[in-house]
Write a protein that holds these residues in place. Sequence first.
Motif, PDB file in Angstrom:
ATOM      1  N   ALA A  37      -9.023 -35.657   0.097  1.00 38.58           N
ATOM      2  CA  ALA A  37      -8.866 -34.228   0.356  1.00 38.58           C
ATOM      3  C   ALA A  37     -10.040 -33.471  -0.251  1.00 38.58           C
ATOM      4  O   ALA A  37     -10.564 -33.833  -1.300  1.00 38.58           O
ATOM      5  N   ILE A  38     -10.463 -32.401   0.420  1.00 39.09           N
ATOM      6  CA  ILE A  38     -11.559 -31.595  -0.095  1.00 39.09           C
ATOM      7  C   ILE A  38     -11.101 -30.863  -1.353  1.00 39.09           C
ATOM      8  O   ILE A  38     -10.101 -30.157  -1.326  1.00 39.09           O
ATOM      9  N   PRO A  39     -11.796 -31.030  -2.486  1.00 38.42           N
ATOM     10  CA  PRO A  39     -11.378 -30.384  -3.730  1.00 38.42           C
ATOM     11  C   PRO A  39     -11.341 -28.868  -3.588  1.00 38.42           C
ATOM     12  O   PRO A  39     -12.091 -28.278  -2.803  1.00 38.42           O
ATOM     13  N   ALA A  40     -10.471 -28.239  -4.373  1.00 40.69           N
ATOM     14  CA  ALA A  40     -10.314 -26.786  -4.293  1.00 40.69           C
ATOM     15  C   ALA A  40     -11.621 -26.058  -4.572  1.00 40.69           C
ATOM     16  O   ALA A  40     -11.929 -25.042  -3.944  1.00 40.69           O
ATOM     17  N   GLU A  41     -12.416 -26.618  -5.517  1.00 36.01           N
ATOM     18  CA  GLU A  41     -13.659 -25.940  -5.879  1.00 36.01           C
ATOM     19  C   GLU A  41     -14.687 -25.977  -4.750  1.00 36.01           C
ATOM     20  O   GLU A  41     -15.659 -25.218  -4.745  1.00 36.01           O
ATOM     21  N   ASP A  42     -14.478 -26.868  -3.775  1.00 34.01           N
ATOM     22  CA  ASP A  42     -15.396 -26.954  -2.641  1.00 34.01           C
ATOM     23  C   ASP A  42     -14.918 -26.137  -1.442  1.00 34.01           C
ATOM     24  O   ASP A  42     -15.565 -26.153  -0.391  1.00 34.01           O
ATOM     25  N   TYR A  43     -13.797 -25.446  -1.610  1.00 37.13           N
ATOM     26  CA  TYR A  43     -13.223 -24.720  -0.472  1.00 37.13           C
ATOM     27  C   TYR A  43     -14.199 -23.665   0.062  1.00 37.13           C
ATOM     28  O   TYR A  43     -14.435 -23.569   1.269  1.00 37.13           O
ATOM     29  N   SER A  44     -14.773 -22.872  -0.844  1.00 34.88           N
ATOM     30  CA  SER A  44     -15.687 -21.818  -0.408  1.00 34.88           C
ATOM     31  C   SER A  44     -16.911 -22.398   0.282  1.00 34.88           C
ATOM     32  O   SER A  44     -17.424 -21.827   1.249  1.00 34.88           O
ATOM     33  N   ALA A  45     -17.377 -23.544  -0.215  1.00 36.43           N
ATOM     34  CA  ALA A  45     -18.529 -24.192   0.415  1.00 36.43           C
ATOM     35  C   ALA A  45     -18.167 -24.665   1.818  1.00 36.43           C
ATOM     36  O   ALA A  45     -18.990 -24.600   2.745  1.00 36.43           O
ATOM     37  N   THR A  46     -16.921 -25.139   1.974  1.00 35.84           N
ATOM     38  CA  THR A  46     -16.461 -25.591   3.292  1.00 35.84           C
ATOM     39  C   THR A  46     -16.365 -24.415   4.254  1.00 35.84           C
ATOM     40  O   THR A  46     -16.737 -24.528   5.430  1.00 35.84           O
ATOM     41  N   ILE A  47     -15.875 -23.274   3.763  1.00 32.70           N
ATOM     42  CA  ILE A  47     -15.782 -22.074   4.587  1.00 32.70           C
ATOM     43  C   ILE A  47     -17.182 -21.650   5.039  1.00 32.70           C
ATOM     44  O   ILE A  47     -17.392 -21.276   6.200  1.00 32.70           O
ATOM     45  N   LYS A  48     -18.146 -21.728   4.109  1.00 33.28           N
ATOM     46  CA  LYS A  48     -19.522 -21.373   4.455  1.00 33.28           C
ATOM     47  C   LYS A  48     -20.067 -22.312   5.521  1.00 33.28           C
ATOM     48  O   LYS A  48     -20.740 -21.880   6.473  1.00 33.28           O
ATOM     49  N   VAL A  52     -21.341 -21.283   9.295  1.00 32.84           N
ATOM     50  CA  VAL A  52     -22.641 -21.646   9.870  1.00 32.84           C
ATOM     51  C   VAL A  52     -22.437 -22.335  11.217  1.00 32.84           C
ATOM     52  O   VAL A  52     -23.169 -22.083  12.180  1.00 32.84           O
ATOM     53  N   ALA A  53     -21.421 -23.183  11.295  1.00 32.24           N
ATOM     54  CA  ALA A  53     -21.168 -23.932  12.530  1.00 32.24           C
ATOM     55  C   ALA A  53     -20.804 -23.011  13.684  1.00 32.24           C
ATOM     56  O   ALA A  53     -21.282 -23.186  14.803  1.00 32.24           O
ATOM     57  N   LEU A  55     -21.549 -19.933  14.008  1.00 27.90           N
ATOM     58  CA  LEU A  55     -22.658 -19.042  14.337  1.00 27.90           C
ATOM     59  C   LEU A  55     -23.808 -19.793  15.011  1.00 27.90           C
ATOM     60  O   LEU A  55     -24.719 -19.169  15.565  1.00 27.90           O
ATOM     61  N   SER A  56     -23.747 -21.114  14.968  1.00 25.29           N
ATOM     62  CA  SER A  56     -24.804 -21.928  15.559  1.00 25.29           C
ATOM     63  C   SER A  56     -24.721 -21.932  17.081  1.00 25.29           C
ATOM     64  O   SER A  56     -23.641 -21.878  17.666  1.00 25.29           O
ATOM     65  N   ASP A  57     -25.880 -21.996  17.726  1.00 26.36           N
ATOM     66  CA  ASP A  57     -25.925 -22.100  19.183  1.00 26.36           C
ATOM     67  C   ASP A  57     -25.655 -23.523  19.660  1.00 26.36           C
ATOM     68  O   ASP A  57     -25.555 -23.755  20.867  1.00 26.36           O
ATOM     69  N   ASP A  58     -25.577 -24.458  18.726  1.00 29.25           N
ATOM     70  CA  ASP A  58     -25.243 -25.840  19.084  1.00 29.25           C
ATOM     71  C   ASP A  58     -23.785 -25.878  19.519  1.00 29.25           C
ATOM     72  O   ASP A  58     -22.885 -25.590  18.726  1.00 29.25           O
ATOM     73  N   PRO A  59     -23.507 -26.206  20.766  1.00 32.67           N
ATOM     74  CA  PRO A  59     -22.127 -26.154  21.274  1.00 32.67           C
ATOM     75  C   PRO A  59     -21.176 -27.135  20.602  1.00 32.67           C
ATOM     76  O   PRO A  59     -19.963 -26.987  20.681  1.00 32.67           O
ATOM     77  N   ASP A  60     -21.720 -28.145  19.911  1.00 33.48           N
ATOM     78  CA  ASP A  60     -20.850 -29.142  19.294  1.00 33.48           C
ATOM     79  C   ASP A  60     -20.789 -29.042  17.773  1.00 33.48           C
ATOM     80  O   ASP A  60     -20.186 -29.892  17.111  1.00 33.48           O
ATOM     81  N   ALA A  61     -21.386 -27.999  17.217  1.00 34.20           N
ATOM     82  CA  ALA A  61     -21.378 -27.845  15.766  1.00 34.20           C
ATOM     83  C   ALA A  61     -19.962 -27.668  15.241  1.00 34.20           C
ATOM     84  O   ALA A  61     -19.587 -28.207  14.202  1.00 34.20           O
ATOM     85  N   ARG A  62     -19.156 -26.900  15.984  1.00 32.64           N
ATOM     86  CA  ARG A  62     -17.775 -26.667  15.546  1.00 32.64           C
ATOM     87  C   ARG A  62     -16.966 -27.958  15.561  1.00 32.64           C
ATOM     88  O   ARG A  62     -16.238 -28.266  14.603  1.00 32.64           O
ATOM     89  N   SER A  63     -17.061 -28.714  16.657  1.00 34.11           N
ATOM     90  CA  SER A  63     -16.250 -29.931  16.767  1.00 34.11           C
ATOM     91  C   SER A  63     -16.620 -30.921  15.676  1.00 34.11           C
ATOM     92  O   SER A  63     -15.759 -31.596  15.118  1.00 34.11           O
ATOM     93  N   SER A  64     -17.913 -31.004  15.343  1.00 36.98           N
ATOM     94  CA  SER A  64     -18.356 -31.915  14.295  1.00 36.98           C
ATOM     95  C   SER A  64     -17.778 -31.498  12.946  1.00 36.98           C
ATOM     96  O   SER A  64     -17.267 -32.333  12.188  1.00 36.98           O
ATOM     97  N   THR A  65     -17.834 -30.208  12.636  1.00 34.56           N
ATOM     98  CA  THR A  65     -17.358 -29.712  11.346  1.00 34.56           C
ATOM     99  C   THR A  65     -15.847 -29.844  11.211  1.00 34.56           C
ATOM    100  O   THR A  65     -15.332 -30.297  10.183  1.00 34.56           O
ATOM    101  N   ILE A  66     -15.120 -29.469  12.267  1.00 32.40           N
ATOM    102  CA  ILE A  66     -13.657 -29.540  12.212  1.00 32.40           C
ATOM    103  C   ILE A  66     -13.195 -30.996  12.201  1.00 32.40           C
ATOM    104  O   ILE A  66     -12.246 -31.354  11.493  1.00 32.40           O
ATOM    105  N   ALA A  67     -13.862 -31.845  12.960  1.00 36.03           N
ATOM    106  CA  ALA A  67     -13.513 -33.264  12.949  1.00 36.03           C
ATOM    107  C   ALA A  67     -13.710 -33.855  11.558  1.00 36.03           C
ATOM    108  O   ALA A  67     -12.925 -34.684  11.098  1.00 36.03           O
ATOM    109  N   ASP A  68     -14.751 -33.396  10.858  1.00 38.19           N
ATOM    110  CA  ASP A  68     -15.012 -33.879   9.502  1.00 38.19           C
ATOM    111  C   ASP A  68     -13.908 -33.416   8.548  1.00 38.19           C
ATOM    112  O   ASP A  68     -13.490 -34.166   7.661  1.00 38.19           O
TER     113      ASP A  68
END
Length: 264
Positions: A37-48, A52-53, A55-68
């Motif tokens: 599980a992603i540690p609580a202290e990394d939550y803000s970094a994950t949100i950031k 970024v994903a 806001l990116s023009d890469d159409p698959d940036a979101r799927s990659s981030t959410i899948a991760d």
Amino acid sequence: MNQSIISDYLEAERETSGLVRSVAEQALAQVVSKHRAIPAEDYSATIKKLSVAVLSDDPDARSSTIADLIAHGVSTYDIVNHYAPDTARGLGEAWHRNEISFVDVTIGVARLQESIRVLSSRRVRNENTPNRPRVLIIVPEQEDHVFGGLTATLIIEKHGCDVTFAVGQGLKELTASYSGAHFDMVGLSFAASRNIRHTREIISTLRKSASTRIPFVVGSSLLDTQDLDLKDLTGADLVTTDAKEALKFCNIEVSEASVACEET
């Protein structure tokens, strides 16, 4: 369980965009029996990172981030109820700080909402279980905010109901799909005042086509921002933002055990 969720997510993502980057599939291939599980202290970094994903023009940036996120044990419930809303809120705060444009905020939030639709699509494909209460949740056509409807869907599912989630369907499509169908409750969620009239039309049309009396429940953030009699304006039987209250009003037995189960 996570592997199944990930597979469904990627399948829906392919159906939506037709593209999934190889990096996303590589992340999914690394899923093992014990997820970190992603540690609580990394939550803000994950949100950031999610900001970024989207806001990116890469159409698959979101799927990659959410899948991760899913691969690291983050539940779809948490993505819908915490990660996505906090990301949207962060975009708005960045706009107020003049770090991004209003157009960026609009596009980013729209992409977040599309990701939520993808995550929810696997629920729509699930077959209904016999003898369980059936609930239809509708987010009216042209409604930009789907988080309320998705949150209600997740909560009501956890209370032991089979939920059909209908997003962005017009009156004709809703009528063709659900006229005559049996539901123990029909809920409608919207945030835009322009959808008040449309919601009334949906309720009136589906009520006339139903073979039995079905209670209609409306949930809207307008309850918190405007002094409106939404019950009278929409013709609903109940107006509330409390899913549990809605179920009890519709005489649907609340399954506490299902709520206590692990969120996936």
